[in-house]
Design a protein around this motif. Structure first.
Motif, PDB file in Angstrom:
ATOM      1  N   ALA A  79      27.860  35.182  50.400  1.00  0.00           N
ATOM      2  CA  ALA A  79      27.742  36.146  49.312  1.00  0.00           C
ATOM      3  C   ALA A  79      28.605  37.371  49.624  1.00  0.00           C
ATOM      4  CB  ALA A  79      26.285  36.564  49.129  1.00  0.00           C
ATOM      5  N   SER A  80      28.966  38.117  48.590  1.00  0.00           N
ATOM      6  CA  SER A  80      29.806  39.295  48.770  1.00  0.00           C
ATOM      7  C   SER A  80      29.316  40.440  47.894  1.00  0.00           C
ATOM      8  CB  SER A  80      31.259  38.964  48.409  1.00  0.00           C
ATOM      9  OG  SER A  80      32.080  40.109  48.510  1.00  0.00           O
ATOM     10  N   ASP A  81      29.433  41.651  48.415  1.00  0.00           N
ATOM     11  CA  ASP A  81      29.106  42.850  47.646  1.00  0.00           C
ATOM     12  C   ASP A  81      30.342  43.434  46.971  1.00  0.00           C
ATOM     13  OD1 ASP A  81      26.377  42.862  48.357  1.00  0.00           O
ATOM     14  OD2 ASP A  81      26.823  43.868  50.257  1.00  0.00           O
ATOM     15  N   SER A  82      31.481  42.831  47.190  1.00  0.00           N
ATOM     16  CA  SER A  82      32.726  43.339  46.598  1.00  0.00           C
ATOM     17  C   SER A  82      32.843  42.908  45.142  1.00  0.00           C
ATOM     18  CB  SER A  82      33.946  42.812  47.365  1.00  0.00           C
ATOM     19  OG  SER A  82      33.898  43.159  48.727  1.00  0.00           O
ATOM     20  N   GLU A  83      33.682  43.613  44.415  1.00  0.00           N
ATOM     21  CA  GLU A  83      34.108  43.185  43.085  1.00  0.00           C
ATOM     22  C   GLU A  83      35.616  43.024  43.128  1.00  0.00           C
ATOM     23  OE1 GLU A  83      32.323  44.872  39.419  1.00  0.00           O
ATOM     24  OE2 GLU A  83      31.277  46.219  40.796  1.00  0.00           O
ATOM     25  N   LEU A  84      36.070  41.835  42.784  1.00  0.00           N
ATOM     26  CA  LEU A  84      37.504  41.533  42.801  1.00  0.00           C
ATOM     27  C   LEU A  84      37.903  41.077  41.400  1.00  0.00           C
ATOM     28  CD1 LEU A  84      37.732  39.524  46.183  1.00  0.00           C
ATOM     29  CD2 LEU A  84      38.163  41.967  45.805  1.00  0.00           C
ATOM     30  N   ASP A  85      38.363  42.012  40.603  1.00  0.00           N
ATOM     31  CA  ASP A  85      38.635  41.737  39.193  1.00  0.00           C
ATOM     32  C   ASP A  85      40.035  41.189  38.963  1.00  0.00           C
ATOM     33  OD1 ASP A  85      36.151  42.716  38.546  1.00  0.00           O
ATOM     34  OD2 ASP A  85      36.878  44.665  37.831  1.00  0.00           O
ATOM     35  N   LEU A  86      40.103  40.159  38.117  1.00  0.00           N
ATOM     36  CA  LEU A  86      41.391  39.759  37.569  1.00  0.00           C
ATOM     37  C   LEU A  86      41.494  40.369  36.178  1.00  0.00           C
ATOM     38  CD1 LEU A  86      41.278  37.327  35.192  1.00  0.00           C
ATOM     39  CD2 LEU A  86      40.571  35.965  37.136  1.00  0.00           C
ATOM     40  N   LEU A  87      42.710  40.594  35.733  1.00  0.00           N
ATOM     41  CA  LEU A  87      42.947  41.360  34.511  1.00  0.00           C
ATOM     42  C   LEU A  87      43.773  40.563  33.517  1.00  0.00           C
ATOM     43  CD1 LEU A  87      43.948  44.351  36.689  1.00  0.00           C
ATOM     44  CD2 LEU A  87      41.826  44.285  35.379  1.00  0.00           C
ATOM     45  N   THR A  88      43.557  40.826  32.261  1.00  0.00           N
ATOM     46  CA  THR A  88      44.280  40.103  31.220  1.00  0.00           C
ATOM     47  C   THR A  88      44.926  41.089  30.253  1.00  0.00           C
ATOM     48  OG1 THR A  88      42.387  39.960  29.704  1.00  0.00           O
ATOM     49  CG2 THR A  88      42.611  38.209  31.370  1.00  0.00           C
ATOM     50  N   VAL A  89      45.815  40.559  29.441  1.00  0.00           N
ATOM     51  CA  VAL A  89      46.511  41.356  28.431  1.00  0.00           C
ATOM     52  C   VAL A  89      46.436  40.618  27.098  1.00  0.00           C
ATOM     53  CG1 VAL A  89      48.763  42.237  27.702  1.00  0.00           C
ATOM     54  CG2 VAL A  89      48.104  42.373  30.097  1.00  0.00           C
ATOM     55  N   TYR A  90      46.109  41.355  26.044  1.00  0.00           N
ATOM     56  CA  TYR A  90      46.222  40.797  24.697  1.00  0.00           C
ATOM     57  C   TYR A  90      47.690  40.853  24.287  1.00  0.00           C
ATOM     58  CZ  TYR A  90      41.181  40.965  23.690  1.00  0.00           C
ATOM     59  OH  TYR A  90      39.829  40.765  23.694  1.00  0.00           O
ATOM     60  N   GLY A 263      48.257  31.749  31.653  1.00  0.00           N
ATOM     61  CA  GLY A 263      49.274  32.450  32.413  1.00  0.00           C
ATOM     62  C   GLY A 263      49.035  32.384  33.914  1.00  0.00           C
ATOM     63  N   PRO A 264      50.010  32.827  34.705  1.00  0.00           N
ATOM     64  CA  PRO A 264      49.954  32.679  36.163  1.00  0.00           C
ATOM     65  C   PRO A 264      49.493  33.919  36.923  1.00  0.00           C
ATOM     66  CG  PRO A 264      52.181  33.229  35.517  1.00  0.00           C
ATOM     67  CD  PRO A 264      51.354  33.225  34.239  1.00  0.00           C
ATOM     68  N   SER A 265      49.201  35.022  36.232  1.00  0.00           N
ATOM     69  CA  SER A 265      49.060  36.306  36.931  1.00  0.00           C
ATOM     70  C   SER A 265      47.754  36.490  37.689  1.00  0.00           C
ATOM     71  CB  SER A 265      49.232  37.459  35.942  1.00  0.00           C
ATOM     72  OG  SER A 265      48.202  37.471  34.980  1.00  0.00           O
ATOM     73  N   ALA A 266      46.791  35.564  37.540  1.00  0.00           N
ATOM     74  CA  ALA A 266      45.511  35.702  38.260  1.00  0.00           C
ATOM     75  C   ALA A 266      45.571  35.091  39.656  1.00  0.00           C
ATOM     76  CB  ALA A 266      44.392  35.044  37.459  1.00  0.00           C
ATOM     77  N   GLY A 267      46.704  34.528  40.037  1.00  0.00           N
ATOM     78  CA  GLY A 267      46.797  33.778  41.287  1.00  0.00           C
ATOM     79  C   GLY A 267      46.323  34.524  42.520  1.00  0.00           C
ATOM     80  N   MET A 268      46.816  35.751  42.721  1.00  0.00           N
ATOM     81  CA  MET A 268      46.442  36.492  43.926  1.00  0.00           C
ATOM     82  C   MET A 268      44.942  36.785  43.965  1.00  0.00           C
ATOM     83  SD  MET A 268      47.750  40.189  45.402  1.00  0.00           S
ATOM     84  CE  MET A 268      47.116  41.109  43.983  1.00  0.00           C
ATOM     85  N   GLY A 293      48.949  39.472  40.074  1.00  0.00           N
ATOM     86  CA  GLY A 293      50.122  38.965  40.776  1.00  0.00           C
ATOM     87  C   GLY A 293      50.138  37.454  40.842  1.00  0.00           C
ATOM     88  N   GLU A 294      51.310  36.890  40.601  1.00  0.00           N
ATOM     89  CA  GLU A 294      51.494  35.452  40.803  1.00  0.00           C
ATOM     90  C   GLU A 294      51.396  35.151  42.286  1.00  0.00           C
ATOM     91  OE1 GLU A 294      54.489  32.484  38.979  1.00  0.00           O
ATOM     92  OE2 GLU A 294      54.943  34.408  38.023  1.00  0.00           O
ATOM     93  N   ILE A 295      50.999  33.941  42.616  1.00  0.00           N
ATOM     94  CA  ILE A 295      50.895  33.556  44.021  1.00  0.00           C
ATOM     95  C   ILE A 295      51.656  32.255  44.248  1.00  0.00           C
ATOM     96  CG2 ILE A 295      48.812  32.127  43.867  1.00  0.00           C
ATOM     97  CD1 ILE A 295      49.380  34.791  46.556  1.00  0.00           C
ATOM     98  N   SER A 296      52.283  32.143  45.394  1.00  0.00           N
ATOM     99  CA  SER A 296      52.909  30.878  45.788  1.00  0.00           C
ATOM    100  C   SER A 296      52.081  30.278  46.917  1.00  0.00           C
ATOM    101  CB  SER A 296      54.348  31.109  46.246  1.00  0.00           C
ATOM    102  OG  SER A 296      54.376  31.923  47.397  1.00  0.00           O
TER     103      SER A 296
END
Length: 371
Positions: A79-90, A263-268, A293-296
């Motif tokens: 479990a984690s107490d962190s919040e790690l948000d991914l973001l989107t764009v309309y 889209g690819p931007s949630a990778g990181m 950020g994109e991730i490889s």
């Protein structure tokens, strides 16, 4: 009677002048109405612009519509107490959904929105449906790459193959099949794209034996030797005439429960959430972090679109730390919302290290940022 003629003539002349003036006035009024109508019509003609505005925010360590955004099977999770948000764009406009001039003007006056030419986001020949399909494929690919990057960062071993995703011409289209795994070229194992390119160039225009793993109807793979040809590209490099993809076989199962996002931007952020779940403690402590950020597969973080809008969404959702790809820094400067600390990252390792240090008490503002 003679004296009357000038008078009559004058009366007739005055009447004619009055009629001519009224006709001109009517013509001017008509022209004005027509001009207004034309302006009105033009205002609602479709444009070739697209508009970016802030979209929804999702905590990768949380749930969406009752489902875990990221869930893991086959390994112990924490479990984690962190919040790690991914973001989107309309994104408005483009394809069959073009925006009109009033909509563009409103966006130009709105500091949270950006107006960009359509071709910067999608090709003119691409339909809205095709663009959505491409975004869905990019999301699926980013999830696969996020797993690979996270497991690489954590030292897991897993299998990776270059695969035939599609054909760019007919050169080997009757010999190879979509989904074929590239195993050997002229008897030497195909270990990476760079290694394959070197082997193709070294062999020149001579036919070569390509060993592929090909799935049968039951899904079992068998090795097949194929005599392939290559051709020279404009830059002189030899090519097989195929689009290559990547397939992985991971030692654990990772599922993503996010819907209606492409889209690819949630990778990181996906990769960071996997790392957080597979390691003890909370990656960012009790901090609220957002990022993009994109991730490889090797952990390189690439730039994305709409970062200004994503920073707005991040701050509105309560995040105080924002992980930004180094490649987006020119779009970050001057548009950071008050109260948001931007940390510049180029790799997953850098992002992980920054969050671990922040969790240990280091000031977020002390990290490298976009200047």
């Amino acid at each position: 009677m003679h004296e009357q003629e000038p008078h009559d003539s004058m009366v007739a002349h005055d009447k004619t002048s009055h009629e001519s003036s009224g006709s001109k006035s009517l013509k001017k009024t008509s022209a004005g109405v027509i001009a207004l109508l034309l302006v009105g019509v033009m205002m609602f003609l479709p444009t070739n612009f697209m508009i970016r505005s802030p979209g929804p925010v999702f905590n990768t360590l949380g749930k969406d519509e009752g489902k875990d955004v990221v869930s893991i099977d086959g390994a112990k999770t924490y479990a984690s107490d962190s919040e790690l948000d991914l973001l989107t764009v309309y994104v408005q406009g483009g394809g069959q959904n073009r925006v009109t001039i009033p909509v563009v003007l409103e966006a130009l006056l709105n500091p949270t929105k950006d107006v960009v030419p359509e071709e910067t986001i999608m090709a003119h020949s691409t339909s809205s449906e095709q663009q959505n399909q491409q975004n869905d494929m990019m999301m699926t690919s980013s999830q696969d790459l996020a797993i690979a990057a996270a497991l690489t960062e954590l030292g897991y071993d897993f299998k990776t193959w270059l695969t035939v995703a599609d054909f760019s011409n007919e050169l080997n289209s009757k010999l190879l099949k979509k989904g074929d795994r590239l195993l050997k070229y002229e008897g030497k194992s195909v270990s990476s794209l760079e290694q394959l390119k070197k082997a193709l160039d070294a062999n020149g225009d001579q036919p070569a034996t390509l060993t592929v793993g090909r799935a049968d109807k039951q899904g079992d793979y068998k090795n097949v030797d194929v005599a392939v040809q290559t051709q020279a590209a404009e830059n002189g490099e030899r090519q097989l005439g195929v689009f290559l993809g990547t397939e992985h076989k991971f030692p654990i199962g990772v599922k993503f429960g996010l819907s209606n996002v492409g889209g690819p931007s949630a990778g990181m952020m996906f990769a960071l959430s996997i790392i957080d779940r597979l390691t003890e403690g909370s990656l960012a402590g009790k901090h609220h972090v957002a990022g993009t950020g994109e991730i490889s597969a090797d952990g390189t973080v690439g730039p994305i679109g709409g970062i200004a809008q994503k920073m707005v969404s991040a701050r509105k959702s309560g995040a105080t730390i924002f992980l930004a790809p180094a490649g987006n820094c020119n779009e970050v400067v001057g548009r950071v919302p008050e109260g948001l600390n931007v940390v510049k990252v180029s790799t997953l390792k850098e992002a992980r290290s920054a969050l671990e240090k922040i969790a240990d008490g280091q000031d977020p503002s002390s990290f490298a940022t976009c200047e």
